[in-house]
Design an enzyme around this catalytic site. Structure first.
Site, PDB file in Angstrom:
ATOM      1  N   THR A 140      37.178  29.058  36.937  1.00  0.00           N
ATOM      2  CA  THR A 140      35.805  28.921  36.444  1.00  0.00           C
ATOM      3  C   THR A 140      35.692  29.447  35.014  1.00  0.00           C
ATOM      4  O   THR A 140      34.954  28.911  34.199  1.00  0.00           O
ATOM      5  CB  THR A 140      34.820  29.714  37.342  1.00  0.00           C
ATOM      6  OG1 THR A 140      35.090  29.418  38.717  1.00  0.00           O
ATOM      7  CG2 THR A 140      33.388  29.382  37.022  1.00  0.00           C
TER       8      THR A 140
ATOM      9  N   ARG B  13      42.810  34.141  35.338  1.00  0.00           N
ATOM     10  CA  ARG B  13      42.662  35.528  35.803  1.00  0.00           C
ATOM     11  C   ARG B  13      43.697  35.823  36.860  1.00  0.00           C
ATOM     12  O   ARG B  13      43.805  35.092  37.837  1.00  0.00           O
ATOM     13  CB  ARG B  13      41.265  35.754  36.394  1.00  0.00           C
ATOM     14  CG  ARG B  13      40.221  35.748  35.322  1.00  0.00           C
ATOM     15  CD  ARG B  13      38.872  36.138  35.851  1.00  0.00           C
ATOM     16  NE  ARG B  13      37.883  35.785  34.833  1.00  0.00           N
ATOM     17  CZ  ARG B  13      36.588  35.868  34.984  1.00  0.00           C
ATOM     18  NH1 ARG B  13      36.087  36.311  36.111  1.00  0.00           N
ATOM     19  NH2 ARG B  13      35.775  35.519  34.017  1.00  0.00           N
TER      20      ARG B  13
ATOM     21  N   SER C  71      36.355  39.858  33.214  1.00  0.00           N
ATOM     22  CA  SER C  71      34.921  39.985  33.467  1.00  0.00           C
ATOM     23  C   SER C  71      34.576  41.075  34.470  1.00  0.00           C
ATOM     24  O   SER C  71      34.901  42.229  34.242  1.00  0.00           O
ATOM     25  CB  SER C  71      34.410  38.616  33.919  1.00  0.00           C
ATOM     26  OG  SER C  71      33.029  38.597  33.890  1.00  0.00           O
ATOM     27  N   HIS C  72      33.956  40.690  35.588  1.00  0.00           N
ATOM     28  CA  HIS C  72      33.471  41.683  36.550  1.00  0.00           C
ATOM     29  C   HIS C  72      34.567  42.151  37.508  1.00  0.00           C
ATOM     30  O   HIS C  72      34.301  42.987  38.365  1.00  0.00           O
ATOM     31  CB  HIS C  72      32.332  41.072  37.354  1.00  0.00           C
ATOM     32  CG  HIS C  72      32.754  39.812  38.045  1.00  0.00           C
ATOM     33  ND1 HIS C  72      32.966  38.646  37.351  1.00  0.00           N
ATOM     34  CD2 HIS C  72      33.065  39.549  39.324  1.00  0.00           C
ATOM     35  CE1 HIS C  72      33.371  37.717  38.196  1.00  0.00           C
ATOM     36  NE2 HIS C  72      33.445  38.234  39.400  1.00  0.00           N
TER      37      HIS C  72
ATOM     38  N   LYS D  74      40.994  33.651  28.089  1.00  0.00           N
ATOM     39  CA  LYS D  74      40.422  32.314  28.013  1.00  0.00           C
ATOM     40  C   LYS D  74      40.273  31.887  26.568  1.00  0.00           C
ATOM     41  O   LYS D  74      40.225  32.725  25.649  1.00  0.00           O
ATOM     42  CB  LYS D  74      39.088  32.235  28.752  1.00  0.00           C
ATOM     43  CG  LYS D  74      37.940  32.899  28.065  1.00  0.00           C
ATOM     44  CD  LYS D  74      36.649  32.575  28.814  1.00  0.00           C
ATOM     45  CE  LYS D  74      35.500  33.310  28.167  1.00  0.00           C
ATOM     46  NZ  LYS D  74      34.210  32.908  28.690  1.00  0.00           N
TER      47      LYS D  74
ATOM     48  N   ASP E  36      28.281  43.671  32.864  1.00  0.00           N
ATOM     49  CA  ASP E  36      29.586  43.645  33.530  1.00  0.00           C
ATOM     50  C   ASP E  36      30.736  43.980  32.572  1.00  0.00           C
ATOM     51  O   ASP E  36      30.511  44.407  31.438  1.00  0.00           O
ATOM     52  CB  ASP E  36      29.821  42.289  34.201  1.00  0.00           C
ATOM     53  CG  ASP E  36      30.080  41.188  33.191  1.00  0.00           C
ATOM     54  OD1 ASP E  36      29.564  41.297  32.059  1.00  0.00           O
ATOM     55  OD2 ASP E  36      30.809  40.226  33.504  1.00  0.00           O
TER      56      ASP E  36
ATOM     57  N   ASP F  19      32.779  42.383  30.630  1.00  0.00           N
ATOM     58  CA  ASP F  19      32.811  41.802  29.283  1.00  0.00           C
ATOM     59  C   ASP F  19      31.417  41.616  28.691  1.00  0.00           C
ATOM     60  O   ASP F  19      31.254  40.932  27.672  1.00  0.00           O
ATOM     61  CB  ASP F  19      33.591  40.489  29.278  1.00  0.00           C
ATOM     62  CG  ASP F  19      33.013  39.443  30.217  1.00  0.00           C
ATOM     63  OD1 ASP F  19      32.296  39.825  31.166  1.00  0.00           O
ATOM     64  OD2 ASP F  19      33.274  38.253  29.997  1.00  0.00           O
TER      65      ASP F  19
ATOM     66  N   ASP G 200      28.794  39.927  29.488  1.00  0.00           N
ATOM     67  CA  ASP G 200      28.040  38.672  29.468  1.00  0.00           C
ATOM     68  C   ASP G 200      27.045  38.575  30.623  1.00  0.00           C
ATOM     69  O   ASP G 200      26.134  37.765  30.596  1.00  0.00           O
ATOM     70  CB  ASP G 200      28.963  37.442  29.412  1.00  0.00           C
ATOM     71  CG  ASP G 200      29.953  37.370  30.561  1.00  0.00           C
ATOM     72  OD1 ASP G 200      30.015  38.311  31.368  1.00  0.00           O
ATOM     73  OD2 ASP G 200      30.673  36.350  30.628  1.00  0.00           O
ATOM     74  N   ARG G 201      27.213  39.419  31.641  1.00  0.00           N
ATOM     75  CA  ARG G 201      26.253  39.403  32.747  1.00  0.00           C
ATOM     76  C   ARG G 201      25.198  40.488  32.557  1.00  0.00           C
ATOM     77  O   ARG G 201      25.439  41.471  31.845  1.00  0.00           O
ATOM     78  CB  ARG G 201      26.953  39.675  34.079  1.00  0.00           C
ATOM     79  CG  ARG G 201      27.941  38.619  34.471  1.00  0.00           C
ATOM     80  CD  ARG G 201      28.473  38.885  35.858  1.00  0.00           C
ATOM     81  NE  ARG G 201      29.417  37.819  36.201  1.00  0.00           N
ATOM     82  CZ  ARG G 201      29.722  37.457  37.431  1.00  0.00           C
ATOM     83  NH1 ARG G 201      29.180  38.104  38.451  1.00  0.00           N
ATOM     84  NH2 ARG G 201      30.571  36.479  37.663  1.00  0.00           N
TER      85      ARG G 201
ATOM     86  N   GLU H 126      22.523  31.397  35.281  1.00  0.00           N
ATOM     87  CA  GLU H 126      23.185  31.255  36.575  1.00  0.00           C
ATOM     88  C   GLU H 126      22.720  32.373  37.492  1.00  0.00           C
ATOM     89  O   GLU H 126      22.397  33.474  37.041  1.00  0.00           O
ATOM     90  CB  GLU H 126      24.703  31.356  36.418  1.00  0.00           C
ATOM     91  CG  GLU H 126      25.315  30.260  35.573  1.00  0.00           C
ATOM     92  CD  GLU H 126      26.832  30.264  35.684  1.00  0.00           C
ATOM     93  OE1 GLU H 126      27.351  29.495  36.504  1.00  0.00           O
ATOM     94  OE2 GLU H 126      27.486  31.044  34.973  1.00  0.00           O
ATOM     95  N   GLU H 127      22.777  32.098  38.791  1.00  0.00           N
ATOM     96  CA  GLU H 127      22.372  33.092  39.781  1.00  0.00           C
ATOM     97  C   GLU H 127      23.277  34.314  39.772  1.00  0.00           C
ATOM     98  O   GLU H 127      22.920  35.349  40.315  1.00  0.00           O
ATOM     99  CB  GLU H 127      22.345  32.475  41.183  1.00  0.00           C
ATOM    100  CG  GLU H 127      23.632  31.786  41.648  1.00  0.00           C
ATOM    101  CD  GLU H 127      24.806  32.696  41.835  1.00  0.00           C
ATOM    102  OE1 GLU H 127      24.616  33.794  42.371  1.00  0.00           O
ATOM    103  OE2 GLU H 127      25.923  32.311  41.429  1.00  0.00           O
TER     104      GLU H 127
ATOM    105  N   LYS I  36      27.030  33.358  28.177  1.00  0.00           N
ATOM    106  CA  LYS I  36      25.925  34.158  28.681  1.00  0.00           C
ATOM    107  C   LYS I  36      26.005  35.507  27.989  1.00  0.00           C
ATOM    108  O   LYS I  36      27.061  35.891  27.492  1.00  0.00           O
ATOM    109  CB  LYS I  36      25.969  34.264  30.194  1.00  0.00           C
ATOM    110  CG  LYS I  36      27.270  34.782  30.807  1.00  0.00           C
ATOM    111  CD  LYS I  36      27.199  34.608  32.321  1.00  0.00           C
ATOM    112  CE  LYS I  36      28.419  35.168  33.020  1.00  0.00           C
ATOM    113  NZ  LYS I  36      29.553  34.233  33.029  1.00  0.00           N
TER     114      LYS I  36
HETATM  115  C1  VG1 Z   1      31.581  33.336  39.018  1.00  0.00           C
HETATM  116  C2  VG1 Z   1      30.117  32.959  39.050  1.00  0.00           C
HETATM  117  C3  VG1 Z   1      29.800  31.966  37.933  1.00  0.00           C
HETATM  118  C4  VG1 Z   1      30.217  32.574  36.589  1.00  0.00           C
HETATM  119  C5  VG1 Z   1      31.676  32.958  36.653  1.00  0.00           C
HETATM  120  C6  VG1 Z   1      32.139  33.648  35.380  1.00  0.00           C
HETATM  121  O1  VG1 Z   1      32.383  32.200  39.266  1.00  0.00           O
HETATM  122  O2  VG1 Z   1      29.780  32.395  40.294  1.00  0.00           O
HETATM  123  O3  VG1 Z   1      28.435  31.678  37.958  1.00  0.00           O
HETATM  124  O4  VG1 Z   1      30.007  31.643  35.557  1.00  0.00           O
HETATM  125  O5  VG1 Z   1      31.906  33.863  37.727  1.00  0.00           O
HETATM  126  O6  VG1 Z   1      31.377  34.783  35.137  1.00  0.00           O
HETATM  127  P1  VG1 Z   1      33.021  31.905  40.700  1.00  0.00           P
HETATM  128  O7  VG1 Z   1      33.851  30.660  40.504  1.00  0.00           O
HETATM  129  O8  VG1 Z   1      33.796  33.098  41.094  1.00  0.00           O
HETATM  130  O9  VG1 Z   1      31.875  31.687  41.628  1.00  0.00           O
HETATM  131  V1  VG1 Z   1      32.125  36.127  34.433  1.00  0.00           V
HETATM  132  O10 VG1 Z   1      30.938  37.225  33.948  1.00  0.00           O
HETATM  133  O11 VG1 Z   1      33.193  36.528  35.661  1.00  0.00           O
HETATM  134  O12 VG1 Z   1      32.959  35.472  33.126  1.00  0.00           O
HETATM  135 CO    CO Z   2      31.530  38.540  32.621  1.00  0.00          CO
END
Ligand code: VG1
Ligand code: CO
Length: 541
Positions: free
Chosen positions: A16, A20, A111-112, A124, A275, A277, A279-280, A361-362, A374
């Site tokens: 996504t 990772r 990220s998280h 990425k 989070d 990085d 972005d959240r 996004e949710e 984001k």
């Molecule tokens: C998750 C979230 C998605 C977000 C992605 C990257 O992906 O659901 O909405 O864009 O993480 O966010 P997935 O495929 O695990 O559902 V971040 O802050 O991890 O770059």
């Molecule tokens: Co992130």
């Protein structure tokens, strides 16, 4: 300059949001180098171009920066712009790519996901618009990883990353910049800093939990520095290589320290977290949690209160599993609302084409056309600007929003680290059941539509399939099922639940209680227990 012989390593297809894996996987010989060479091979414009480079500071960030600098030099990159200490938050990297008209950027982050020697690492590629590379580029990178035989690297010495200035690595120009400065300027262009300063000066209090991740320096400089919030407003503000051992994920399940502070008798007026990085974002009022889907809708409905958006919005976009709260706002504003697959890369074309101004996004992600990622700190500043402009509390803003548009009661249930094969089997069985679902009654509700979401990009016409199973009921309830594309261990099944409640008298209901019937239907329909052995989710947001 050296040419090193190598062999393809399986499994380097970006998910996504980039590639990772466990740190230990990235530490295998040639693993990082292969992927980085594949980027240079897939994006020929980097030769002679400018590359932005930085990451969230997690374990292996500095090692990776040194390797990438040497590979960039050997691959003919003219200039690399690096954040001091190898640090750039994801949104800051996006803003730097745009500001300096770079060819692209490499962002180092998982990220998280947890960090440290036993945690995760990620990489990425972002394109010249500042956003995550489109699927056709990530796919081209992947194809290169499957047939790579050599990579190029210089044997130059490591560069001291901790001093700003102009340097050279094997003849390639390297500019080390303050990671916060350009970003802080952009934020001042968008928000009413005077009004927010006055809000703090009036004694309103906030707690920003940077979760020992990369938002720390941004939040400290902007919120405590430029906006004059008292010292201590930002907690866990020093980025740590292992995030203190925690999940740097701003949701009620992981940001427990902030949730506790915001539930206390003397809770601050406003709470926020971001989070790994940055972005959240999660935002909270005193004893009041805001869902990300509602947050997006509120920002859209009130955007004209903020200087950067005073002219109004071109349109809005949300990922498919995100609630329809923002759709209701778009309808009233008379603007377009786009529904995209999960992942920020799908917003890029809409933003570039000027079709949307805000998107979200949710999964605690909100952003706008100011960058192509984001942006956690941006979202928090947007909320601060709304609090300052309205004089209302978070709870007052949200409840007034619900009264006006109705409440989209929403929750996501994650079943983490389940067996990958079991997860695939569950999804296969679910997909197979879709053709017969429409018209059936489940838990007393009639299914109106059941499909596997596909998306046609309205700008470049690209077609993306298999983006999540959706079951939509005649009353507007929705159940969505997806497998995560960011995890590194086993599979994560995400179940998204939504119910629309127009009746103001019912708006105070507890979320899980209000969704209880739908939860039962969702688990039975996908046979979650029989496929995975799990009765309960591991994370509820
Ligand atoms: C998750 C979230 C998605 C977000 C992605 C990257 O992906 O659901 O909405 O864009 O993480 O966010 P997935 O495929 O695990 O559902 V971040 O802050 O991890 O770059
Ligand atoms: Co992130």
């Amino acid at each position: 300059m050296k040419v090193v012989n190598t062999q393809p390593v399986a499994g380097q297809r970006p998910g996504t949001s980039g590639l990772r894996k466990r740190v230990t996987v990235f530490q295998q010989p040639h693993y990082l180098e292969n992927f980085v060479q594949a980027i240079f091979d897939a994006v020929p414009a980097l030769k002679g171009g400018t590359l932005v480079l930085g990451g969230d500071g997690r374990f292996y960030n500095r090692v990776a920066v040194q390797i990438i600098l040497k590979m960039a030099a050997a691959n003919g990159v003219a200039q690399v712009i690096v954040g001091r200490g190898g640090i750039l938050s994801t949104p800051a990297a996006s803003s730097v790519i745009r500001k300096y008209a770079a060819t692209g950027g490499i962002i180092l982050s998982a990220s998280h996901n947890p960090g440290g020697p036993d945690g995760d690492f990620g990489i990425k590629y972002n394109s010249d618009n500042g956003g995550p590379a489109a699927e056709k580029i990530t796919e081209a990178i992947y194809q290169h990883t499957t047939r790579i035989s050599q990579y190029q690297i210089s044997d130059a010495a490591d560069l001291d990353l901790d001093v700003c200035g102009s340097f050279s690595v094997a003849g390639m120009a390297v500019e080390i910049i303050d990671p916060v400065a350009d970003y802080a300027v952009l934020m001042q262009d968008l928000f009413d800093f005077d009004a927010i300063r006055a809000w703090f000066a009036a004694g309103n209090r906030m707690q920003f939990d940077a979760m020992s991740a990369v938002a720390g320096p941004y939040a400290v400089d902007i919120i405590e520095g430029l906006l004059g919030a008292p010292r201590g407003t930002v907690v866990n503000g020093v980025p740590l290589e292992d995030f203190g051992g925690y999940h740097p994920d701003p949701n009620p399940a992981h940001a427990t320290e902030l949730i506790a502070a915001m539930s206390a008798a003397n809770a601050p007026d406003f709470g926020a977290a971001s989070d790994g990085d940055a972005d959240r974002n999660m935002v909270l009022g005193r004893r009041f949690v805001v869902t990300p889907s509602d947050s997006l809708a509120v920002l859209a409905a009130n955007a004209t209160l903020v200087p950067g958006y005073r002219k109004g919005l071109a349109g809005v976009a949300r990922s498919m599993p995100t609630s329809a709260a923002v759709d209701a706002v778009a309808k009233e504003l008379g603007i377009a609302c786009y529904e995209t697959p999960t992942g920020w890369k799908f917003f890029g074309n809409l933003l570039d084409a000027g079709k949307v101004t805000l998107c979200g996004e949710e999964s605690y992600g909100t952003g706008s056309d100011h960058v192509r990622e984001k942006d956690g700190v941006w979202a928090v500043l947007f909320w601060l600007n709304l609090l300052a402009a309205t004089g209302q509390s978070v709870e007052e803003i949200i409840t007034a929003h619900w009264a006006r548009f109705g409440r989209h009661i929403y929750s996501r249930h994650d079943f983490e680290n389940i067996d990958s094969e079991a997860a695939e089997n569950l999804m296969t069985a679910l997909r197979a059941s879709l053709p017969e679902l429409a018209g059936q009654s489940l838990g007393g509700q009639v299914v109106q539509l059941a499909d596997d979401f596909a998306y046609d990009d309205p700008v470049d016409g690209s077609h993306s399939v298999g983006q999540g199973v959706r079951v939509i009921f005649a009353g507007g309830e929705r159940i969505i099922y997806r497998l995560s594309g960011t995890g590194t261990a086993g599979a994560t099944l995400r179940v998204y639940l939504e119910k629309y409640q127009p009746d103001v008298a019912q708006h105070g209901v507890e979320t899980q209680a209000a969704l209880a019937d739908l939860i039962v239907v969702a688990r039975e329909l996908a046979q979650i227990k029989s496929f995975t052995g799990r009765l309960q989710p591991t994370v509820v947001t």
